[in-house]
Scaffold this motif. Sequence first.
Motif, short mmCIF file in Angstrom:
data_model
loop_
_atom_site.label_atom_id
_atom_site.label_comp_id
_atom_site.label_asym_id
_atom_site.label_seq_id
_atom_site.Cartn_x
_atom_site.Cartn_y
_atom_site.Cartn_z
N GLY A 533 -31.69 7.34 4.34
CA GLY A 533 -30.41 7.83 3.85
C GLY A 533 -29.44 7.93 5.02
N PHE A 534 -28.14 7.75 4.78
CA PHE A 534 -27.17 7.75 5.87
C PHE A 534 -25.83 8.32 5.40
CE2 PHE A 534 -26.64 3.70 3.68
CZ PHE A 534 -25.26 3.60 3.55
N ALA A 535 -25.07 8.82 6.38
CA ALA A 535 -23.69 9.26 6.16
C ALA A 535 -22.89 8.86 7.39
CB ALA A 535 -23.63 10.76 5.93
N MET A 536 -21.74 8.20 7.19
CA MET A 536 -20.94 7.72 8.30
C MET A 536 -19.45 7.96 8.01
SD MET A 536 -22.83 4.06 9.18
CE MET A 536 -22.13 3.22 7.75
N GLU A 537 -18.68 8.17 9.05
CA GLU A 537 -17.22 8.24 8.92
C GLU A 537 -16.58 7.41 10.02
OE1 GLU A 537 -13.79 11.66 8.66
OE2 GLU A 537 -15.45 11.64 7.23
N LYS A 538 -15.60 6.59 9.62
CA LYS A 538 -14.98 5.64 10.55
C LYS A 538 -13.51 5.98 10.73
CE LYS A 538 -14.76 1.33 9.19
NZ LYS A 538 -15.18 -0.06 8.92
N ASP A 539 -13.05 6.02 11.99
CA ASP A 539 -11.66 6.30 12.33
C ASP A 539 -11.00 5.07 12.95
OD1 ASP A 539 -11.70 9.09 11.59
OD2 ASP A 539 -12.88 9.46 13.39
N ASN A 540 -9.66 5.02 12.83
CA ASN A 540 -8.87 3.90 13.35
C ASN A 540 -9.31 2.57 12.73
OD1 ASN A 540 -7.43 5.64 15.09
ND2 ASN A 540 -9.06 5.50 16.61
N PHE A 541 -9.65 2.63 11.44
CA PHE A 541 -10.03 1.43 10.69
C PHE A 541 -8.81 0.52 10.59
CE2 PHE A 541 -10.68 -0.17 6.11
CZ PHE A 541 -11.27 -1.34 6.54
N PHE A 542 -8.94 -0.71 11.07
CA PHE A 542 -7.84 -1.68 11.14
C PHE A 542 -8.03 -2.70 10.02
CE2 PHE A 542 -5.10 -4.99 12.56
CZ PHE A 542 -4.22 -4.46 13.49
N PHE A 543 -7.06 -2.76 9.08
CA PHE A 543 -7.20 -3.70 7.97
C PHE A 543 -5.82 -4.12 7.48
CE2 PHE A 543 -6.64 0.38 6.00
CZ PHE A 543 -6.02 0.15 4.78
N ARG A 544 -5.78 -5.06 6.53
CA ARG A 544 -4.54 -5.57 5.96
C ARG A 544 -4.34 -5.00 4.57
NH1 ARG A 544 -4.28 -11.67 6.56
NH2 ARG A 544 -3.60 -11.09 8.65
N ASP A 545 -3.14 -4.41 4.31
CA ASP A 545 -2.89 -3.78 3.01
C ASP A 545 -2.40 -4.80 1.99
OD1 ASP A 545 -0.17 -4.22 3.45
OD2 ASP A 545 0.29 -2.12 3.89
N ALA A 546 -2.01 -4.31 0.78
CA ALA A 546 -1.62 -5.20 -0.31
C ALA A 546 -0.33 -5.96 -0.03
CB ALA A 546 -1.46 -4.40 -1.60
N ASP A 547 0.51 -5.44 0.88
CA ASP A 547 1.72 -6.16 1.26
C ASP A 547 1.46 -7.21 2.33
OD1 ASP A 547 3.56 -4.96 -0.46
OD2 ASP A 547 3.86 -3.25 0.87
N GLY A 548 0.20 -7.28 2.76
CA GLY A 548 -0.15 -8.24 3.79
C GLY A 548 0.12 -7.74 5.19
N PHE A 549 0.39 -6.43 5.34
CA PHE A 549 0.67 -5.86 6.64
C PHE A 549 -0.56 -5.15 7.19
CE2 PHE A 549 5.11 -5.88 4.92
CZ PHE A 549 5.63 -6.80 5.83
#
Length: 709
Positions: A533-549
């Motif tokens: 079993g595991f639990a994780m939290e991620k900060d400064n997650f870098f991704f592209r939103d629905a506007d493509g930004f």
Amino acid sequence: MWLSAKEARQNKDLRPRSDSIGTRTALVQTTRSILLAFGGVLSSVNVSLAENDLVGLTDLPDKIVVVERRPSAIVNAPLSVARISSSEIDLVGADHANEILSRVPGVFIHRGSGQEHLTAIRSPVLTGGAGAGSFLFLQDGVPLRSAGFANVNALFEAHTEIASAIDVVRGPSGAVYGSNAIHGAIDVRTPDPSAFTGGGVFSLSGDTIGRIKGAAEIGWSGSGALRDGYAAVSILDDPGFRADSGVDQQKITFRQRHTLGSATATTSVYFNNLNQETAGFIEGDDVYLDPIIRRTNPNPEAFRDARAFRLASTIDAPLSENTNLIVTPYFRWTDMDFLLFFLPSQALEENRHWSFGVQSAVYHDRDNFSFFAGLDLERTTGFLTEFQSIPTTFSFTQGLHYDYEVDALSASPFAGIDWRLNNRLTARLAVRGDYTRYNYDNRTDSGVVGRFLRPDDRVDDFFTASPKASLTYNVDDTSLYVAFAIGARPPQTTDLYRLQINQTTDPAEPETITSVEGGIRSRIGPATFNLVGFAMEKDNFFFRDADGFNVPDGVTRHIGGEADINIEIMPSLILNADIAYGRHTYRFSRDVERDTEVIVFGNVVDTSPRWLVGTRLLWTPENTPFTAEASWRYVSEYFTDAANDNSYPGHDIIDLRAGWRFSDRVEIFGALRNVANTFYAERADFAFGSARFFPGEGRVLTMGVRVTR
């Protein structure tokens, strides 16, 4: 065969299949019900362990490369790790890496067009810089790409076709592996020259799509300084089941064992060439169910050409009776051109990088403790250009978008200790620091062009630390462990220098993930269990939103459990099940300009199925040369957008495989994939206001022969 995809462009014959989708077959429904019920009894396993006699964990692999970059007993590993054996790799005969890796709990790899892929390990399926930087792909312990120049499709550069094993580590693994092992690491191990000598293996197969695969492996032994050697080549000629989606690929591996006094050195050379005509998304609600449209290609102009070369030499030198030094200098080069067919720009991206580095570690073992320490160094030069030839579309402007060069330097010291507190309890502490320096040179005008922001020349540096602490408790033949880890990675170079107008030129922050996990490995009668079993939290997650930004500061949470279960029903019949449950959620809110896909705190991250279940029934009747396997794979429903307004219903796929050995040298093998001819999507997505899909292949029959000399 060696022409680029854009030079070898040709029209394919579209032959729509007459098979109808229908409803799920009775076989699929029955199998699914039985296995989900079987998964439901997992909650009682912890109680049962105290009530049953335990026997040796003979079904667990006894050696695996984990944690310290050297062989270690899997039963003692204080983390979630799985080894896919060579026999399993041969049995599956994967046309794509996702076929073999999906047999590991918690691993979900979307098959794109041709040999492309997107990865999830205890995570949603990640794209862009997040997808490239969150998973570390290696071959024989050396990363396929430099940390800041990763590629989401990098697994097509690994020689999985001839692998002797594939090790998969789930969860943050940066304490020794370093940057990019945020969610996990996949290490493809090729045959050891000393274990593959004086013979050869040759295989050839074809299928009902017209796909042809071949591989040849030879080994030799000698005397003196040049001792054992191994060489392999594999080829793929795949016309694709969709229009204009053919793939040609060639891979070469060469390994040579040398002696240097009391030390040994294994030198390895790898080469990969990929030319593919890429099929794009088909768009529209449930369009993947249409027997005609699912075989079309809206982007016949799309292609990907990629080449990669790697040279490495691992030197293993004993310094004393209890101390060993392992040093691996290496060089790598990659070059890739492809069309960004998934964006309105349809721009051409060209990227390449070369790098050289060295991995080094010293190991000291005593009766009650083991210590290791090392230093990894790497120097990289990378280039990227992006050019849009079609007229301006929305804010995607015609002409040059980016043209830059980055010189990178990384230095990563690490150390760890295993302390056996008593005969049953072992504590492990490890930490790694990663210093990264990017020297960015913008080779075109700085500033804003359409939606694109080109920073001025600059130098960025980052330092991250990845500590890990664990306790392992062994009683009789049961192993329990708890572990705490922090994973970290610097931004990808594309995160820093491929900016858009909604961003500032301030550097993105390193991404970090904090993880707690606990697991048990044991055996009850004929059943071997590996539960975690595991639990994780991620900060400064870098991704592209629905506007493509690009969004540089996301926060996500990941909670779940995994089970790997082997049951020996009888000596000739073994049932294996991998079961994974995960809940991956956004821990922040964000609006978008078009008011679509608004992220609300607590929303489920898109493309993250709650359940992934796989089962395999392996039959090896005694005193016969026959082997057969039936497998079932279930992917549950998942959201396809961040607002959780659209979803994909999931799917069930059943495969059959068999082999018949006529003699010690000749084996005929076959596979019937997607037995029920289920129409499903390998990838489901919602973007730019439309549902988008990569349809999965229908029923495919493969036949082949393997000759051993």
